[in-house]
Design a protein around this motif. Structure first.
Motif, PDB file in Angstrom:
ATOM      1  N   TYR A   3       0.882  -1.175   0.000  1.00  0.00           N
ATOM      2  CA  TYR A   3       0.000   0.000   0.000  1.00  0.00           C
ATOM      3  C   TYR A   3       0.915   1.220   0.000  1.00  0.00           C
ATOM      4  O   TYR A   3       1.570   1.509   0.999  1.00  0.00           O
ATOM      5  N   LEU A   4       0.982   1.913  -1.142  1.00  0.00           N
ATOM      6  CA  LEU A   4       1.874   3.062  -1.274  1.00  0.00           C
ATOM      7  C   LEU A   4       1.097   4.334  -0.968  1.00  0.00           C
ATOM      8  O   LEU A   4       0.138   4.679  -1.683  1.00  0.00           O
ATOM      9  N   SER A   5       1.483   5.008   0.098  1.00  0.00           N
ATOM     10  CA  SER A   5       0.827   6.259   0.456  1.00  0.00           C
ATOM     11  C   SER A   5       1.813   7.404   0.351  1.00  0.00           C
ATOM     12  O   SER A   5       3.032   7.218   0.449  1.00  0.00           O
ATOM     13  N   GLY A   6       1.276   8.593   0.156  1.00  0.00           N
ATOM     14  CA  GLY A   6       2.129   9.770   0.028  1.00  0.00           C
ATOM     15  C   GLY A   6       1.407  10.866  -0.730  1.00  0.00           C
ATOM     16  O   GLY A   6       0.274  10.691  -1.198  1.00  0.00           O
ATOM     17  N   ASN A   7       2.059  12.006  -0.867  1.00  0.00           N
ATOM     18  CA  ASN A   7       1.448  13.177  -1.491  1.00  0.00           C
ATOM     19  C   ASN A   7       1.254  12.999  -2.988  1.00  0.00           C
ATOM     20  O   ASN A   7       1.740  12.046  -3.601  1.00  0.00           O
ATOM     21  N   PHE A   8       0.562  13.964  -3.580  1.00  0.00           N
ATOM     22  CA  PHE A   8       0.338  13.985  -5.024  1.00  0.00           C
ATOM     23  C   PHE A   8       1.661  14.067  -5.782  1.00  0.00           C
ATOM     24  O   PHE A   8       2.604  14.734  -5.353  1.00  0.00           O
ATOM     25  N   GLY A   9       1.719  13.382  -6.926  1.00  0.00           N
ATOM     26  CA  GLY A   9       2.795  13.618  -7.887  1.00  0.00           C
ATOM     27  C   GLY A   9       4.168  13.101  -7.518  1.00  0.00           C
ATOM     28  O   GLY A   9       5.161  13.518  -8.116  1.00  0.00           O
ATOM     29  N   ILE A  10       4.258  12.165  -6.566  1.00  0.00           N
ATOM     30  CA  ILE A  10       5.595  11.679  -6.174  1.00  0.00           C
ATOM     31  C   ILE A  10       5.972  10.386  -6.889  1.00  0.00           C
ATOM     32  O   ILE A  10       7.039   9.827  -6.641  1.00  0.00           O
ATOM     33  N   GLY A  11       5.089   9.906  -7.759  1.00  0.00           N
ATOM     34  CA  GLY A  11       5.450   8.760  -8.606  1.00  0.00           C
ATOM     35  C   GLY A  11       4.878   7.423  -8.182  1.00  0.00           C
ATOM     36  O   GLY A  11       5.355   6.381  -8.641  1.00  0.00           O
ATOM     37  N   LYS A  12       3.845   7.422  -7.353  1.00  0.00           N
ATOM     38  CA  LYS A  12       3.266   6.143  -6.897  1.00  0.00           C
ATOM     39  C   LYS A  12       2.702   5.340  -8.073  1.00  0.00           C
ATOM     40  O   LYS A  12       2.974   4.141  -8.206  1.00  0.00           O
ATOM     41  N   THR A  13       1.932   5.994  -8.911  1.00  0.00           N
ATOM     42  CA  THR A  13       1.336   5.312 -10.069  1.00  0.00           C
ATOM     43  C   THR A  13       2.417   4.845 -11.037  1.00  0.00           C
ATOM     44  O   THR A  13       2.345   3.736 -11.583  1.00  0.00           O
ATOM     45  N   TYR A  14       3.426   5.672 -11.238  1.00  0.00           N
ATOM     46  CA  TYR A  14       4.534   5.357 -12.146  1.00  0.00           C
ATOM     47  C   TYR A  14       5.274   4.098 -11.673  1.00  0.00           C
ATOM     48  O   TYR A  14       5.575   3.193 -12.464  1.00  0.00           O
ATOM     49  N   ILE A  15       5.539   4.033 -10.385  1.00  0.00           N
ATOM     50  CA  ILE A  15       6.230   2.868  -9.821  1.00  0.00           C
ATOM     51  C   ILE A  15       5.380   1.612  -9.981  1.00  0.00           C
ATOM     52  O   ILE A  15       5.875   0.547 -10.375  1.00  0.00           O
ATOM     53  N   LEU A  16       4.092   1.735  -9.700  1.00  0.00           N
ATOM     54  CA  LEU A  16       3.204   0.577  -9.809  1.00  0.00           C
ATOM     55  C   LEU A  16       3.019   0.137 -11.265  1.00  0.00           C
ATOM     56  O   LEU A  16       2.807  -1.042 -11.533  1.00  0.00           O
ATOM     57  N   ALA A  17       3.133   1.080 -12.200  1.00  0.00           N
ATOM     58  CA  ALA A  17       3.084   0.708 -13.619  1.00  0.00           C
ATOM     59  C   ALA A  17       4.286  -0.151 -13.981  1.00  0.00           C
ATOM     60  O   ALA A  17       4.172  -1.126 -14.739  1.00  0.00           O
ATOM     61  N   GLY A  18       5.458   0.195 -13.451  1.00  0.00           N
ATOM     62  CA  GLY A  18       6.646  -0.634 -13.675  1.00  0.00           C
ATOM     63  C   GLY A  18       6.452  -2.031 -13.137  1.00  0.00           C
ATOM     64  O   GLY A  18       6.799  -3.025 -13.791  1.00  0.00           O
ATOM     65  N   LEU A  19       5.868  -2.137 -11.956  1.00  0.00           N
ATOM     66  CA  LEU A  19       5.564  -3.445 -11.375  1.00  0.00           C
ATOM     67  C   LEU A  19       4.572  -4.211 -12.243  1.00  0.00           C
ATOM     68  O   LEU A  19       4.754  -5.409 -12.515  1.00  0.00           O
ATOM     69  N   ALA A  20       3.513  -3.529 -12.676  1.00  0.00           N
ATOM     70  CA  ALA A  20       2.473  -4.172 -13.476  1.00  0.00           C
ATOM     71  C   ALA A  20       3.051  -4.791 -14.747  1.00  0.00           C
ATOM     72  O   ALA A  20       2.738  -5.932 -15.104  1.00  0.00           O
ATOM     73  N   ASN A  21       3.904  -4.045 -15.435  1.00  0.00           N
ATOM     74  CA  ASN A  21       4.499  -4.550 -16.671  1.00  0.00           C
ATOM     75  C   ASN A  21       5.467  -5.693 -16.409  1.00  0.00           C
ATOM     76  O   ASN A  21       5.578  -6.619 -17.213  1.00  0.00           O
ATOM     77  N   GLN A  22       6.164  -5.636 -15.281  1.00  0.00           N
ATOM     78  CA  GLN A  22       7.097  -6.711 -14.929  1.00  0.00           C
ATOM     79  C   GLN A  22       6.346  -8.016 -14.684  1.00  0.00           C
ATOM     80  O   GLN A  22       6.759  -9.084 -15.133  1.00  0.00           O
ATOM     81  N   VAL A  23       5.232  -7.940 -13.987  1.00  0.00           N
ATOM     82  CA  VAL A  23       4.437  -9.141 -13.717  1.00  0.00           C
ATOM     83  C   VAL A  23       3.748  -9.628 -14.992  1.00  0.00           C
ATOM     84  O   VAL A  23       3.652 -10.832 -15.245  1.00  0.00           O
TER      85      VAL A  23
END
Length: 299
Positions: free
Chosen positions: A155-175
């Motif tokens: 569960y990645l929490s944090g402020n707007f625009g720090i790259g949470k979605t970007y990081i999870l996209a990398g994970l999604a493509n890897q899987v």
């Protein structure tokens, strides 16, 4: 007895075929890559094996001088077998990369998210001090997931625009590259669009697909406007199925986990702390929270 003339014609044809084969053999054996192969395997070869292998060698020779559209994306490779030389066509690196990219897109379904997320790779993500913990946790997850798919998510929490979605996209493509089916959905837009499934009665099927995929990523959870129904009959159902089947689930949110429970308490028509607590129990069971800091990269 056959007439002398007919025998002479037959003999001349055989002689012509023999001369043609000899010329082909000469050309083939003069091909530098064929010479290199023969040199590398000279202890295993003799004239008899080379003659027996001439069709394969000739096909290899042709492939060096004329591109065949049928074998585009492959390169020819000579193989030394026990009593003959054979030819196989091996995918080129460019084809392997192309096929891998197609497979990734086939196995990753983006719901209400930009198509460009298909192109994000973990190797592209900048490893800042603020991201070290989450990137280490993702690599650890992938290591264990390759051996057992029943893993706890993050569960990645944090402020707007720090790259949470970007990081999870990398994970999604890897899987997805592991030929696992991944659903990556934007929760606020998904919740807002639920009514569109009423006309064709497709909601139950959609919920089941999301609930049962190999890996689920719920992006921006907590930013949605929930009704009692969307919370209890859609979101809770999905999370319950994920928990029951121990299927990895990842989240991103601007809320810390403790604050998300307050968000779930209040719907349009009621305040229900017990139902919110049940929902959070499922999220706690599914994921470990990691707080990411950093500056807003959207500005």
């Amino acid at each position: 007895m056959q007439p002398i003339k007919k025998l002479m014609v037959k003999g001349q044809t055989a002689k012509a075929d023999e001369e043609s084969t000899a010329k082909i053999k000469q050309k083939v054996l003069a091909e530098p890559k064929v010479q290199q192969f023969i040199s590398q395997h000279q202890e295993q070869l003799n004239d008899s094996i080379i003659d027996k292998s001439l069709p394969s060698l000739f096909e290899f020779y042709l492939s060096q001088h004329k591109k065949d559209p049928v074998t585009q994306g492959y390169y020819p490779d000579l193989i030394m077998n026990k009593n003959a030389i054979s030819l196989k066509f091996v995918p080129e690196d460019s084809k392997l990369i192309h096929d891998r990219e197609i497979s990734i897109k086939k196995h990753l379904r983006l719901i209400n998210l930009p198509e460009g997320l298909h192109d994000i790779r973990l190797s592209q993500i900048e490893l800042t001090p603020e991201r070290k913990e989450v990137m280490t946790a993702i690599q650890k997850f992938l290591y264990h997931y390759a051996r057992d798919i029943h893993q706890k998510g993050l569960y990645l929490s944090g402020n707007f625009g720090i790259g949470k979605t970007y990081i999870l996209a990398g994970l999604a493509n890897q899987v997805a590259a592991m030929n696992k089916y991944v659903v990556f959905l934007h929760v606020p837009t998904f919740i807002a669009s639920l009514a569109s499934h009423f006309n064709d009665n497709s909601l139950q099927d959609e919920v089941q697909k999301i609930a049962n995929c190999d890996l689920l990523i719920l992006d921006d959870i907590g930013a949605e406007n929930l009704s009692q129904w969307s919370r209890d009959e859609v979101l809770a159902v999905i999370l319950q199925a994920r928990m029951d089947n121990v299927l990895p689930t990842f989240f991103s949110s601007n809320f810390a986990m403790n604050d998300l429970e307050d968000h779930f308490k209040e719907t349009k028509n009621a305040i229900e702390p017990v139902k919110a607590a049940r929902l959070m129990e499922r999220i706690h069971s599914l994921a470990t929270e990691i707080v990411i800091s950093g500056h807003n990269r959207r500005h």
